[in-house]
Design a protein around this motif. Structure first.
Motif, PDB file in Angstrom:
ATOM      1  N   ARG A  65       0.839  -1.196   0.000  1.00  0.00           N
ATOM      2  CA  ARG A  65       0.000   0.000   0.000  1.00  0.00           C
ATOM      3  C   ARG A  65       0.872   1.243   0.000  1.00  0.00           C
ATOM      4  O   ARG A  65       1.912   1.276   0.652  1.00  0.00           O
ATOM      5  N   VAL A  66       0.416   2.246  -0.711  1.00  0.00           N
ATOM      6  CA  VAL A  66       1.072   3.547  -0.739  1.00  0.00           C
ATOM      7  C   VAL A  66       0.032   4.590  -0.371  1.00  0.00           C
ATOM      8  O   VAL A  66      -1.023   4.683  -1.020  1.00  0.00           O
ATOM      9  N   ASP A  67       0.300   5.347   0.680  1.00  0.00           N
ATOM     10  CA  ASP A  67      -0.649   6.345   1.180  1.00  0.00           C
ATOM     11  C   ASP A  67      -2.012   5.711   1.469  1.00  0.00           C
ATOM     12  O   ASP A  67      -3.055   6.342   1.292  1.00  0.00           O
ATOM     13  N   GLY A  68      -1.985   4.452   1.890  1.00  0.00           N
ATOM     14  CA  GLY A  68      -3.211   3.745   2.230  1.00  0.00           C
ATOM     15  C   GLY A  68      -3.896   3.050   1.077  1.00  0.00           C
ATOM     16  O   GLY A  68      -4.896   2.347   1.275  1.00  0.00           O
ATOM     17  N   HIS A  69      -3.389   3.194  -0.152  1.00  0.00           N
ATOM     18  CA  HIS A  69      -4.025   2.621  -1.340  1.00  0.00           C
ATOM     19  C   HIS A  69      -3.304   1.350  -1.782  1.00  0.00           C
ATOM     20  O   HIS A  69      -2.070   1.334  -1.881  1.00  0.00           O
ATOM     21  N   ASP A  70      -4.056   0.319  -2.096  1.00  0.00           N
ATOM     22  CA  ASP A  70      -3.489  -0.948  -2.557  1.00  0.00           C
ATOM     23  C   ASP A  70      -2.920  -0.778  -3.963  1.00  0.00           C
ATOM     24  O   ASP A  70      -3.608  -0.280  -4.872  1.00  0.00           O
TER      25      ASP A  70
END
Length: 320
Positions: free
Chosen positions: A64-69
């Protein structure tokens, strides 16, 4: 509600041709920090960055990056990241200003907004005087600065720097270090892969050492030096025969050897009794050792301890 980390991987796996490049890699990058990935070529650094940047799909695990998968929410990930790779992605036929304005337009800015953003970045990266020149005339350091400026056109919250100073002279490398430090100070999260241990020591809030696709160790540079580096006793032997005899006696305890200089290094706790014991062991007659020095551990020592080889050992191996 606590914000998610800037980057998080859990049991991340990736193989090429049956060879595991990433083997259940788990790590976290805190927001607004510089996190360095170290490791010999083939350790999985660039593959990790490519997965996080949605350029390569993992075989297993999650990222995840910045909460995004990075698999299910690729478009959202791409909106918050930027990637500056090992080679500047610039149009040599355009000027520096034209490159930045083009990138800004592609990022959705108006024509006037693109001009403003380009002017801001040219000022920030000390490229105003070269703004009207074709990029083909830029030096290596100027190209890297322009490439980094282009990667910031969209004002990302997370930026991936994949060996950004490779091939730069010391002055250009120092200038780029200053820029990276400024980025983190403004709240941008930076994941930096590098072969330069001094770079990680200087810039990173935390350092992760990859080896064989796994996380070998993680912590601040000071923590890693304390945990894996110990102190080093450097011995300079009087002649080749003494060098060979002491080298043979110490065996696998030798952490570095330089036959041309007749130097050997061995780990020590740094205490006076420990050093006396080592000197008595290797030179009981006090005829073999010409000089000795005790020094603190470096990240090079940590790297060698964790990977079993110097940082420069694999420079010719293809990046993965």
């Amino acid at each position: 509600m606590t914000a998610p980390p800037a980057v998080e991987t859990v049991d991340l796996c990736k193989s090429y041709g049956g060879v595991a490049v990433l083997d259940r890699l788990t790590m976290r990058v805190a927001r607004g920090t510089v996190h360095a990935l170290l490791g010999p070529n083939g350790a999985g650094k660039t593959t990790t960055v490519r997965i996080l940047a949605t350029l390569t799909a993992p075989d297993g695990g999650t990222a995840r990056v910045d909460g995004h998968d990075v698999v299910r929410e690729q478009r959202r990930v791409r909106r918050v990241i930027s990637l500056a790779g090992q080679h500047a992605a610039l149009d040599d036929g355009q000027t520096g200003r034209e490159n930045l304005e083009m990138m800004a337009r592609l990022a959705g800015r108006s024509r006037a907004g693109a001009r403003r953003r380009a002017a801001e970045l040219l000022e920030r990266f000390d490229l105003v005087d070269a703004a009207g020149r074709r990029v083909a005339t830029y030096s290596g350091g100027m190209r890297r600065r322009l490439d980094l400026a282009a990667s910031l056109v969209g004002e990302p919250s997370v930026i991936f720097l994949d060996e950004p100073t490779t091939g730069l002279d010391p002055r250009s490398r120092q200038a780029l270090w200053d820029v990276v430090g400024e980025l983190a100070a403004t709240g941008v999260s930076v994941l930096l892969t590098t072969q330069y241990l001094e770079e990680a020591d200087r810039l990173a809030d935390r350092v992760a050492v990859l080896h064989g696709g796994r996380l070998a160790a993680e912590g601040t540079a000071a923590e890693l030096k304390h945990r894996y580096g110990a102190q080093r006793l450097q011995l300079t032997l009087r002649d080749a025969a003494s060098f060979a005899a002491v080298d043979r006696g110490l065996g696998d305890r030798v952490t570095h050897r330089d036959p041309a200089r007749r130097d050997l290094e061995v780990a020590t706790d740094g205490s006076a009794p420990g050093i006396r014991d080592l000197l008595d062991e290797v030179d009981p007659d006090r005829r073999a050792v010409a000089a000795f020095t005790v020094r603190s551990a470096t990240l090079d020592d940590v790297f060698l301890t964790l990977t079993g080889r110097p940082v420069t050992a694999d420079r010719e191996v293809a990046h993965v």
